[in-house]
Design a protein around this motif. Sequence first.
Motif, PDB file in Angstrom:
ATOM      1  N   LEU A 191      -2.760  12.147 -11.160  1.00 23.19           N
ATOM      2  CA  LEU A 191      -3.941  12.374 -10.335  1.00 23.19           C
ATOM      3  C   LEU A 191      -4.940  13.317 -10.979  1.00 23.19           C
ATOM      4  O   LEU A 191      -5.992  13.582 -10.380  1.00 23.19           O
ATOM      5  N   ASP A 192      -4.638  13.839 -12.185  1.00 21.01           N
ATOM      6  CA  ASP A 192      -5.650  14.563 -12.946  1.00 21.01           C
ATOM      7  C   ASP A 192      -6.685  13.602 -13.527  1.00 21.01           C
ATOM      8  O   ASP A 192      -7.772  14.025 -13.910  1.00 21.01           O
ATOM      9  N   LYS A 242      -6.924   4.781 -12.809  1.00 16.19           N
ATOM     10  CA  LYS A 242      -5.816   4.832 -13.764  1.00 16.19           C
ATOM     11  C   LYS A 242      -4.456   4.736 -13.087  1.00 16.19           C
ATOM     12  O   LYS A 242      -3.432   4.650 -13.763  1.00 16.19           O
ATOM     13  N   CYS A 243      -4.436   4.792 -11.776  1.00 21.50           N
ATOM     14  CA  CYS A 243      -3.177   4.681 -11.020  1.00 21.50           C
ATOM     15  C   CYS A 243      -2.977   3.219 -10.654  1.00 21.50           C
ATOM     16  O   CYS A 243      -3.582   2.712  -9.701  1.00 21.50           O
ATOM     17  N   ASN A 244      -2.132   2.508 -11.409  1.00 19.01           N
ATOM     18  CA  ASN A 244      -1.945   1.080 -11.242  1.00 19.01           C
ATOM     19  C   ASN A 244      -0.478   0.761 -10.966  1.00 19.01           C
ATOM     20  O   ASN A 244       0.417   1.438 -11.478  1.00 19.01           O
ATOM     21  N   SER A 259       0.855  -1.186   0.000  1.00 24.60           N
ATOM     22  CA  SER A 259       0.000   0.000   0.000  1.00 24.60           C
ATOM     23  C   SER A 259       0.886   1.229   0.000  1.00 24.60           C
ATOM     24  O   SER A 259       1.953   1.242   0.619  1.00 24.60           O
ATOM     25  N   ILE A 260       0.454   2.288  -0.689  1.00 29.43           N
ATOM     26  CA  ILE A 260       1.237   3.518  -0.812  1.00 29.43           C
ATOM     27  C   ILE A 260       0.365   4.709  -0.429  1.00 29.43           C
ATOM     28  O   ILE A 260      -0.873   4.643  -0.462  1.00 29.43           O
ATOM     29  N   HIS A 261       1.052   5.819  -0.093  1.00 27.84           N
ATOM     30  CA  HIS A 261       0.350   7.047   0.287  1.00 27.84           C
ATOM     31  C   HIS A 261       1.189   8.240  -0.146  1.00 27.84           C
ATOM     32  O   HIS A 261       2.391   8.308   0.143  1.00 27.84           O
ATOM     33  N   TYR A 262       0.555   9.187  -0.859  1.00 32.16           N
ATOM     34  CA  TYR A 262       1.171  10.454  -1.234  1.00 32.16           C
ATOM     35  C   TYR A 262       0.594  11.545  -0.336  1.00 32.16           C
ATOM     36  O   TYR A 262      -0.533  12.001  -0.544  1.00 32.16           O
ATOM     37  N   PRO A 263       1.341  11.972   0.697  1.00 34.68           N
ATOM     38  CA  PRO A 263       0.764  12.920   1.660  1.00 34.68           C
ATOM     39  C   PRO A 263       0.456  14.288   1.063  1.00 34.68           C
ATOM     40  O   PRO A 263      -0.464  14.958   1.537  1.00 34.68           O
ATOM     41  N   LYS A 264       1.205  14.735   0.047  1.00 39.35           N
ATOM     42  CA  LYS A 264       0.940  16.063  -0.511  1.00 39.35           C
ATOM     43  C   LYS A 264      -0.451  16.135  -1.130  1.00 39.35           C
ATOM     44  O   LYS A 264      -1.140  17.161  -1.041  1.00 39.35           O
ATOM     45  N   PHE A 265      -0.880  15.048  -1.761  1.00 37.84           N
ATOM     46  CA  PHE A 265      -2.184  15.030  -2.437  1.00 37.84           C
ATOM     47  C   PHE A 265      -3.229  14.243  -1.658  1.00 37.84           C
ATOM     48  O   PHE A 265      -4.356  14.080  -2.147  1.00 37.84           O
ATOM     49  N   GLY A 298       1.575  13.218  -9.790  1.00 31.29           N
ATOM     50  CA  GLY A 298       1.494  14.593 -10.267  1.00 31.29           C
ATOM     51  C   GLY A 298       0.061  15.052 -10.417  1.00 31.29           C
ATOM     52  O   GLY A 298      -0.833  14.251 -10.723  1.00 31.29           O
ATOM     53  N   LYS A 299      -0.149  16.353 -10.188  1.00 30.98           N
ATOM     54  CA  LYS A 299      -1.482  16.936 -10.324  1.00 30.98           C
ATOM     55  C   LYS A 299      -1.330  18.369 -10.810  1.00 30.98           C
ATOM     56  O   LYS A 299      -0.367  19.059 -10.458  1.00 30.98           O
TER      57      LYS A 299
END
Length: 435
Positions: free
Chosen positions: A249-250, A255-257, A179-185, A311-312
């Motif tokens: 992330l747009d 789509k994030c695989n 499992s992963i986590h991007y704290p900024k987004f 990215g966003k």
Amino acid sequence: MAAAEPKPPAGAAAAGRLARGCWSAFWDYETPKVIVVKNRRLGVVYRAVQLLILLYFVWYVFIVQKSYQDSETGPESSVITKVKGITFSERKVWDVEEYVKPPESVRVSNASCDTDEDCVAEQLDMLGSGLRTGRCVPYYQGSAKTCEVWGWCPVEDGASVSQFLGKMAPNFTILIKNSIHYPKFQFSKGNIEHRKDGYLKRCTFDEVSDPYCPIFKLGFIVEQAGENFTELAHTGGVIGVIINWDCDLDLSASKCNPKYSFRRLDPKHVPASSGYNFRFAKYYKVNGSATRTLIKAYGIRIDVIVHGQAGKFSLIPTIINLATALTSIGVGSFLCDWILLTFMNKNKVYSHKKFDKVCTPRRSSGSWPVTLALVLGQAPPPPRPCSADPGQSLATPPPWPCPASAPSEQMADTPASEPSRQDSTLTDPRGLAQL
């Protein structure tokens, strides 16, 4: 008779004029001079450079690199693994508890001796097998002697029978839960599909049909790493499972695989550091005496490596990259100006058309405020010849205007019938005041 009012000092008046001139010049607008050169080859170079710059920014910077996004690298990640599978050897059946062990690194050195004097009592060799008793005794096999130690008997000698478990081991399965986590987004995701129909009990990973079934066969991992399972199992090795999370992330979260790749990490062609093995022991009692069986196992170590980038869209990087793109287009003008003024046949003619040469009057070192005010346009300087004699009075008007430096011949790219406005400007004694 009334007394005359004192006049302000000349320096104060000059400073006041300078301040008014700076304030007035602050609100002036300056525009560059544009020269149109009718030259097809130079125009082709100019447009080609502009096209290459636009293609670079549009295709590579904005489409490939997605520089219009705010990005974050190195996600926070957690990994849990579980091994399942059963195999057998000539003597017993092996299950998960038999072949999954933590690694150890204990080396057994040769403590050969001839007499008791060669063995110091109570000496502990960190690479040995125990605490020495001070006696030199025969070894278990052969005529050699070795130092006696307090420890488990027999010590490891490598003479035991090797049992290879590679017949069914390629079918062992490994569950890699990530499992992963991007704290900024504030974005989190895992590599397991949440289904309640027992999906994980019957699936194995497939990049196309089952990308969210993180159950891999050991033989599949070794094969994807480009190794032969039989050769690798004899000496051991380290295989890396790389999980890459590149997420735009747009788009929607679906789509994030995760993308999996596999490769061998230990240097297989360096005998001193290739392979992987560890030792473990089994303890039991025989006739009331504590006994152990020491096992040196060669195995396949799996290292899971997680990385990625998310990215966003963000307005700030978009504005910065757009400004950089528009500024870089000016490289075409700089390049063409350099070619125009350096390599063209009539480069002196082009130089005259592009740059205005103005004669500046000379002033003494003590009149710098007046000179600066004249440059700022507050008082037009008196005209003088370009090669005026330094001794000639500046207040005396010259007998002729400043000569223009234009050559007599016409530009090849300018029609002969068209009058030159710049020439008339340069020959006008009021030209400096207008500039």
